[in-house]
Design an enzyme around this catalytic site. Sequence first.
Site, PDB file in Angstrom:
ATOM      1  N   ARG A   1     -10.347   1.083   8.492  1.00 31.84           N
ATOM      2  CA  ARG A   1      -9.411  -1.083   8.509  1.00 31.84           C
ATOM      3  C   ARG A   1     -10.496  -1.245   9.291  1.00 31.84           C
ATOM      4  O   ARG A   1     -10.942  -1.934  10.042  1.00 31.84           O
ATOM      5  CB  ARG A   1      -8.200   0.021   9.241  1.00 31.84           C
TER       6      ARG A   1
ATOM      7  N   LYS B   1       0.947  -1.188   0.312  1.00 31.35           N
ATOM      8  CA  LYS B   1       0.082  -0.061  -0.229  1.00 31.35           C
ATOM      9  C   LYS B   1       0.707   1.402  -0.403  1.00 31.35           C
ATOM     10  O   LYS B   1       0.903   2.240  -0.856  1.00 31.35           O
ATOM     11  CB  LYS B   1      -1.138   0.701   1.157  1.00 31.35           C
TER      12      LYS B   1
ATOM     13  N   ARG C   1      11.781  -5.609   5.934  1.00 27.98           N
ATOM     14  CA  ARG C   1      11.616  -4.566   6.172  1.00 27.98           C
ATOM     15  C   ARG C   1      12.317  -4.291   7.455  1.00 27.98           C
ATOM     16  O   ARG C   1      12.687  -3.220   7.590  1.00 27.98           O
ATOM     17  CB  ARG C   1      10.594  -3.754   5.347  1.00 27.98           C
TER      18      ARG C   1
ATOM     19  N   ARG D   1      -0.705  -9.249  13.306  1.00 27.46           N
ATOM     20  CA  ARG D   1      -1.128  -7.921  12.222  1.00 27.46           C
ATOM     21  C   ARG D   1      -2.495  -8.897  10.906  1.00 27.46           C
ATOM     22  O   ARG D   1      -3.077  -8.239  11.312  1.00 27.46           O
ATOM     23  CB  ARG D   1      -0.365  -7.476  11.608  1.00 27.46           C
TER      24      ARG D   1
ATOM     25  N   ARG E   1      11.260   0.148  12.521  1.00 31.57           N
ATOM     26  CA  ARG E   1       9.141  -0.596  12.697  1.00 31.57           C
ATOM     27  C   ARG E   1       8.915  -1.401  14.156  1.00 31.57           C
ATOM     28  O   ARG E   1       9.973  -2.621  13.549  1.00 31.57           O
ATOM     29  CB  ARG E   1       8.424  -0.893  11.200  1.00 31.57           C
TER      30      ARG E   1
END
Length: 192
Positions: free
Chosen positions: A89, A14, A128, A146, A134
Site C-alpha cells: 500500500r 479486492k 457493507r 481512506r 467494521r
Amino acid sequence: MFNLVIFGPPGSGKGTQSEKLIEKYRLVHLSTGDLLRAEIANKTPLGIEAKKFIDNGQLVPDEVVIGIIDNSLEKNKEAKGFLFDGFPRTVTQAKALDKLLELKHTVINLVVSLQVSEAELVKRLLNRGITSGRSDDTNVEVIRKRFAVYEKETSPVAEHYNKQEKLSPMQGGNTIDDTFHSICKVIENVLV
Ligand code: AP5
Ligand code: MG
C-alpha cells in the site's frame, strides 16, 4: 509459483474477488486488513496499536505490515502462490515485498488494478458498514479519509509495478461475476 497482487481503492472489490480467485487458482490469501482485524479481535498489543490508525482511516506503519507479511510467507512455505490483497500500500512496502520474494527466489507475476468511481465506492462501503461491524465503514468522513490516503500514499504503487510491466488496470464497476471473468482472462494470459 504464481504471485498475484489485487490492487485498488477501499471498496473496489479486492476481498470479494480474492475469495473467488484463491479457490480457482489455489493461492494463499494474504490480506493485511484481515490479518490486522484478527489482531484487533484478539486484543493483541499489535492489534490495539493498529486499531488507532484503522479507526482514523490512516495506514498502519510500514514496518508493522511488512513484519506481518514476512511472518505469513514463512508460515506458508509450501504454497503454490500468494494473493496479496491490500498490500503493498506504499512504495516502501512494494520494495520490501520485492526483496522478501527475491529471498524466496520468486517474484510478483501480475498486479490487477480495479478501477471504480468514487460514488460507487462510497455506496458499497456504507452498505457493507450496516452489517460488517467494521469501524472504518460507518463514518463518511473516515471513508473520505481512506480515499485521500489511497490517492496520496497508495496510488504511486501502481507506477512501481507499471515500470516492471506487471500492471493490468481493469474496470471494477461491473458485476462481481463479470469482473471475476475479466481477471481470470488476464491471469490465463500470464500463466501460458
Ligand atoms: P483493508 O481491509 O485492506 O480495507 P480497504 O483497502 O480499505 O478495502 P476494503 O476491504 O474496504 O475493500 P475491498 O477492496 O476489499 O472491497 P470488498 O471486496 O470488501 O484495510 C483496512 C485498514 O487496515 C486500512 O485503512 C489501514 O488502516 C489498514 N491496512 C490494511 N493493509 C495495510 C497496509 N498494507 N499498510 C498499512 N495499513 C494497512 O467490497 C466492498 C463491498 O462492496 C462489499 O460489501 C462487497 O460485497 C461489495 N462489492 C464488491 N464487488 C462488488 C461489485 N462488483 N458490485 C457490487 N458490489 C460489490
Ligand atoms: Mg478488503
